[in-house]
Write an enzyme that holds these catalytic residues in place. Structure first.
Site, PDB file in Angstrom:
ATOM      1  N   PRO A 223     -16.261 -96.547 -78.569  1.00  0.00           N
ATOM      2  CA  PRO A 223     -17.427 -97.438 -78.710  1.00  0.00           C
ATOM      3  C   PRO A 223     -18.294 -97.188 -79.941  1.00  0.00           C
ATOM      4  CG  PRO A 223     -17.825 -95.786 -77.003  1.00  0.00           C
ATOM      5  CD  PRO A 223     -16.403 -95.627 -77.429  1.00  0.00           C
TER       6      PRO A 223
ATOM      7  N   GLY B 142     -18.647 -95.794 -84.241  1.00  0.00           N
ATOM      8  CA  GLY B 142     -17.922 -95.552 -85.482  1.00  0.00           C
ATOM      9  C   GLY B 142     -17.456 -94.113 -85.481  1.00  0.00           C
ATOM     10  N   GLY B 143     -18.396 -93.232 -85.184  1.00  0.00           N
ATOM     11  CA  GLY B 143     -18.058 -91.824 -85.119  1.00  0.00           C
ATOM     12  C   GLY B 143     -19.012 -91.099 -84.205  1.00  0.00           C
ATOM     13  N   MET B 144     -18.567 -89.952 -83.710  1.00  0.00           N
ATOM     14  CA  MET B 144     -19.417 -89.106 -82.871  1.00  0.00           C
ATOM     15  C   MET B 144     -19.214 -87.668 -83.330  1.00  0.00           C
ATOM     16  SD  MET B 144     -21.594 -88.809 -80.440  1.00  0.00           S
ATOM     17  CE  MET B 144     -22.276 -87.188 -80.150  1.00  0.00           C
ATOM     18  N   GLU B 145     -20.350 -87.013 -83.577  1.00  0.00           N
ATOM     19  CA  GLU B 145     -20.355 -85.728 -84.275  1.00  0.00           C
ATOM     20  C   GLU B 145     -20.021 -84.537 -83.387  1.00  0.00           C
ATOM     21  OE1 GLU B 145     -22.940 -87.737 -83.582  1.00  0.00           O
ATOM     22  OE2 GLU B 145     -24.770 -86.626 -83.115  1.00  0.00           O
TER      23      GLU B 145
ATOM     24  N   HIS C  35     -21.370 -89.086 -92.700  1.00  0.00           N
ATOM     25  CA  HIS C  35     -22.459 -89.106 -91.716  1.00  0.00           C
ATOM     26  C   HIS C  35     -22.188 -88.098 -90.590  1.00  0.00           C
ATOM     27  CE1 HIS C  35     -25.642 -91.050 -89.229  1.00  0.00           C
ATOM     28  NE2 HIS C  35     -24.847 -90.675 -88.238  1.00  0.00           N
ATOM     29  N   GLU C  36     -21.001 -88.166 -90.022  1.00  0.00           N
ATOM     30  CA  GLU C  36     -20.695 -87.268 -88.892  1.00  0.00           C
ATOM     31  C   GLU C  36     -20.651 -85.815 -89.355  1.00  0.00           C
ATOM     32  OE1 GLU C  36     -21.202 -88.741 -86.312  1.00  0.00           O
ATOM     33  OE2 GLU C  36     -20.836 -90.785 -86.995  1.00  0.00           O
TER      34      GLU C  36
ATOM     35  N   HIS D 249     -24.091 -84.370 -89.574  1.00  0.00           N
ATOM     36  CA  HIS D 249     -24.623 -83.950 -88.268  1.00  0.00           C
ATOM     37  C   HIS D 249     -24.330 -82.480 -87.966  1.00  0.00           C
ATOM     38  CE1 HIS D 249     -26.459 -87.319 -86.220  1.00  0.00           C
ATOM     39  NE2 HIS D 249     -25.425 -88.107 -86.385  1.00  0.00           N
TER      40      HIS D 249
ATOM     41  N   GLU E  21     -30.856 -88.559 -86.206  1.00  0.00           N
ATOM     42  CA  GLU E  21     -30.190 -89.603 -86.996  1.00  0.00           C
ATOM     43  C   GLU E  21     -30.842 -89.875 -88.357  1.00  0.00           C
ATOM     44  OE1 GLU E  21     -27.281 -90.514 -86.336  1.00  0.00           O
ATOM     45  OE2 GLU E  21     -27.106 -89.903 -84.230  1.00  0.00           O
TER      46      GLU E  21
ATOM     47  N   ASP F 113     -30.447 -95.110 -74.355  1.00  0.00           N
ATOM     48  CA  ASP F 113     -29.753 -96.074 -75.201  1.00  0.00           C
ATOM     49  C   ASP F 113     -30.710 -97.083 -75.842  1.00  0.00           C
ATOM     50  OD1 ASP F 113     -27.043 -95.910 -75.638  1.00  0.00           O
ATOM     51  OD2 ASP F 113     -26.704 -97.906 -74.772  1.00  0.00           O
TER      52      ASP F 113
ATOM     53  N   TYR G 252     -32.448 -94.402 -87.401  1.00  0.00           N
ATOM     54  CA  TYR G 252     -31.574 -94.161 -88.553  1.00  0.00           C
ATOM     55  C   TYR G 252     -32.278 -94.500 -89.871  1.00  0.00           C
ATOM     56  CZ  TYR G 252     -27.528 -93.891 -85.373  1.00  0.00           C
ATOM     57  OH  TYR G 252     -26.647 -93.518 -84.397  1.00  0.00           O
TER      58      TYR G 252
ATOM     59  N   ARG H 192     -15.835-101.216 -80.671  1.00  0.00           N
ATOM     60  CA  ARG H 192     -16.951-100.556 -81.356  1.00  0.00           C
ATOM     61  C   ARG H 192     -18.209-101.411 -81.217  1.00  0.00           C
ATOM     62  NH1 ARG H 192     -16.755 -99.045 -87.748  1.00  0.00           N
ATOM     63  NH2 ARG H 192     -18.881 -98.217 -87.906  1.00  0.00           N
TER      64      ARG H 192
ATOM     65  N   LYS I  95     -21.112-101.522 -82.448  1.00  0.00           N
ATOM     66  CA  LYS I  95     -21.806-102.026 -83.638  1.00  0.00           C
ATOM     67  C   LYS I  95     -21.226-103.367 -84.110  1.00  0.00           C
ATOM     68  CE  LYS I  95     -21.887-101.200 -88.426  1.00  0.00           C
ATOM     69  NZ  LYS I  95     -21.290-100.462 -89.523  1.00  0.00           N
TER      70      LYS I  95
END
Ligand code: BES
Ligand code: ZN
Length: 614
Positions: free
Chosen positions: A286, A288-291, A315-316, A319, A338, A393, A401, A567, A569
């Site tokens: 879900p 783009g990326g998760m750190e 970005h990730e 983090h 963020e 959420d 951001y 995703r 976004k």
């Protein structure tokens, strides 16, 4: 605000903090717990809190459940009870060390967002609490994928998503970012599959995987993925996991990963997690990326073939400092995670690809921010949020951001880059493996960079909207794109676009307005094949315009995109465009086909958007 900090500062002296910025924290052993009240967790850290978690789980792909034991080593303040967060878990029994036997536990009332508190009776001497449990097949964190939903289509797949408060739906845990714990795990999976976690793999045998995370992390960063996976090293401390059919493309796309880590270290100090790998997941992921530490989880939609979307990896990676070392104490302070990360990400991009490039990213970010400011109710446009009684959420918008980014950039431009860079370096050093609130940040920056005392940081943080001293981004490249679009030279001389990067194309597409006729759409599509673009960002931007203009030749590809990609976004603007342009039926028809493929994070948002009830 100041008062609260000072009161807590006094408390912290009693527990032996080493300096004043640990004012709202208590440090014990290798774990660290914030005493700030987290309205999204039932845990009461003043009684007892986890310092280490050991997970012993089996993944049953037929039943779609994870079952086994979560064993918590706890710091016990002579309490008779410890409280964990759970959501839709079945608790079979709880055993504590000092009795070696089952103890009483009770599950409280369920809250829509927070789930259900699990209260366990302990004794003042208890140091280990073993919870025997299983997850629900509908666990909100976990997505169980059929072979059909993967790239190779040969095997099942599973991934978890913990942030913000979903970890409690697969692990009974004190699910607050304010408690940092170490963890280890034993995961049993079907023989042909590989398990990976946000941790170091210590055992990898047929069907049995063991992991260890030695650095303390918040619960939202515990992550697991299981699938038919291969691994390829990209450098001395980086590599990529992917399904076999995706491996070569992923390997090529991430060629610059090691250089990115070097650039990040050059900016703000050593990488603290030893290894940095990326796993490319199936398209329903879900985000783009998760750190997740040591192992970023990424969407395959960034594999564009030309490395053009890898700023997401920057970005990730960023983090690994902002968020994973210095962590927001509560979800009301989410911008600390963020905003700093977006700032850092753009500095990495500038170091690697130059200022022109990073300014394009910043200007696209500013455009997003302008839309978000127009869309959200005023109270949600403050950096410091008040999410009590709501889902975290709701606070995860471009405000954190981009408004966060622009405030940091304003400070940079006012005090000068050198000073700001050394401030950031010390900031990450100071708060590594700790938490902080917005208020602690304010005190800290006022002390370290006294010039900020005369800036309007409180307006940026506590007031809605965008302060007047928001930096202005100018991009010559985007100005040229505007000229080309408006004068329609892209039709007469398409070669003017020949060197455009993805970001110039995005600016081109975002600038399409209602003056465009069907002929304009058809011509642009004929020249640049937007409808069949394999660049997900370009395709999504084009689909949104196509929906609003009712450009039907794009519909078939749009539907295929929405069924394949999960995703959020991309989904939100596309479904929203259908609703806003009178195509609710089209949205519903597509959603019915697409929904079974979405992770809870996305289906939950789309259900609300489309008024869908099961
Ligand atoms: N940590 C976020 C993803 C996230 C946010 C998960 C909120 C759960 C709740 C991640 O670092 C992120 O920001 N991802 C972005 C990447 C982008 C800003 C480059 C995304 O997924 O689009
Ligand atoms: Zn992020």
């Amino acid at each position: 605000m100041k008062k609260i900090t000072y009161i807590l500062a006094c408390c912290s002296l009693l527990v032996g903090c080493t300096n004043q910025y640990e004012s709202n924290t208590m440090e014990k052993q290798n774990s660290q717990v914030s005493t700030m009240l987290d309205v999204h967790s039932y845990a009461d850290f003043s009684k007892a809190y986890t310092t280490h978690l050991f997970l012993d789980l089996t993944a049953d792909f037929d039943k779609k459940i994870l079952s086994g034991i979560a064993a918590h080593t706890i710091q016990n303040n002579k309490a008779n009870e410890i409280i964990f967060d759970t959501k839709e878990l079945t608790i079979l029994k709880v055993v504590i060390n000092d009795k070696g036997e089952e103890v009483e536990f009770s599950l409280g009332e369920e809250d829509e967002f927070k789930g259900t508190p699990l209260k366990v009776a302990i004794t003042p001497n208890t140091t280990r609490v073993e919870i025997h449990y299983s997850t629900s097949p509908h666990s909100e964190a976990v997505q169980w994928l059929s072979p059909q939903q993967t790239a190779d289509k040969t095997d099942s797949f599973l991934f978890t998503q913990g942030e913000a408060i979903l970890t409690r739906s697969w692990i009974p845990t004190q699910d607050s970012p304010g408690n940092k714990i170490t963890y280890s795990a034993r995961i049993k999976v079907p023989d042909s599959l590989t398990a990976v976690m946000s941790a170091n793999t210590t055992v990898s045998k047929n069907g049995l995987f063991e992991f260890e995370m030695k650095q303390p992390i918040p619960s939202y960063l515990i992550a697991l993925a299981i699938g038919k996976l291969e691994y390829k090293s990209l450098g001395k401390r980086s590599g990529v996991y992917a399904e076999p059919s995706m491996m070569q493309a992923c390997y090529n796309e991430f060629e610059e990963l090691e250089a990115m880590i070097d650039a990040a270290e050059n900016l703000y100090g050593p990488y603290a997690w030893e290894q940095y790998d990326v796993i490319v997941l199936p398209p329903s992921f879900p985000f783009g990326g998760m750190e997740n530490p040591r192992l970023t989880f990424a969407t395959p939609t960034i594999i564009a073939g030309d490395k053009s979307l890898t700023s997401l990896i920057a970005h990730e990676l960023a983090h690994s400092w902002s968020g994973n070392l210095a962590t927001n104490a509560t979800w009301d302070d989410f911008w600390l995670n963020e905003g700093f990360t977006v700032y850092f990400e753009r500095r990495i991009a500038e170091a690697l690809y130059g200022r022109d490039y990073s300014e394009m990213l910043a200007l696209l970010g500013f455009q997003d921010l302008t839309h978000t400011l127009a869309d959200l109710p005023a109270e949600d446009t403050r950096l410091k949020l008040d999410l009590e009684g709501r889902s975290p959420d709701d606070g995860m918008s471009d405000i954190a951001y981009e408004k966060g980014y622009f405030m940091l950039r304003m400070i940079e431009e006012t005090v000068g880059r050198d000073k700001f860079d050394s401030f950031l370096k010390t900031y990450f050093e100071q708060f590594k493996f700790k938490n902080l609130t917005t208020e602690v940040f304010l005190d800290y920056i006022h002390d370290e960079l006294p010039a900020t005392q005369n800036m309007n940081l409180k307006e940026w943080i506590y007031k809605p909207g965008l302060p007047e001293n928001c930096p202005v981004v100018v991009s010559n490249k985007f100005e040229k794109v505007d000229e080309v679009r408006i004068s329609q030279t892209y039709v007469t001389t398409p070669a003017v676009t020949k060197d455009w990067t993805t970001h110039e194309w995005l600016h081109f597409l975002r600038g399409i307005d209602t003056s465009w006729t069907m002929e304009n759409y058809a011509k642009a599509d004929e020249l640049f094949s937007f409808t069949t673009s394999t660049n997900s960002e370009i395709a999504a931007a084009w689909f949104e315009k196509s929906i609003r203009a009712s450009y039907q030749p794009a519909y078939e590809a749009l539907e295929a995109f929405l069924i394949k990609v999960g995703r959020r976004k991309f989904l939100t603007p596309l479904y929203r465009a259908m609703i806003e342009s009178g195509k609710k039926n089209m949205a519903n028809t597509i959603y019915q086909k697409a929904r079974p493929n979405y992770h809870f994070v996305s289906s939950n948002t789309m259900d609300a958007l489309l008024g869908y009830s099961q």
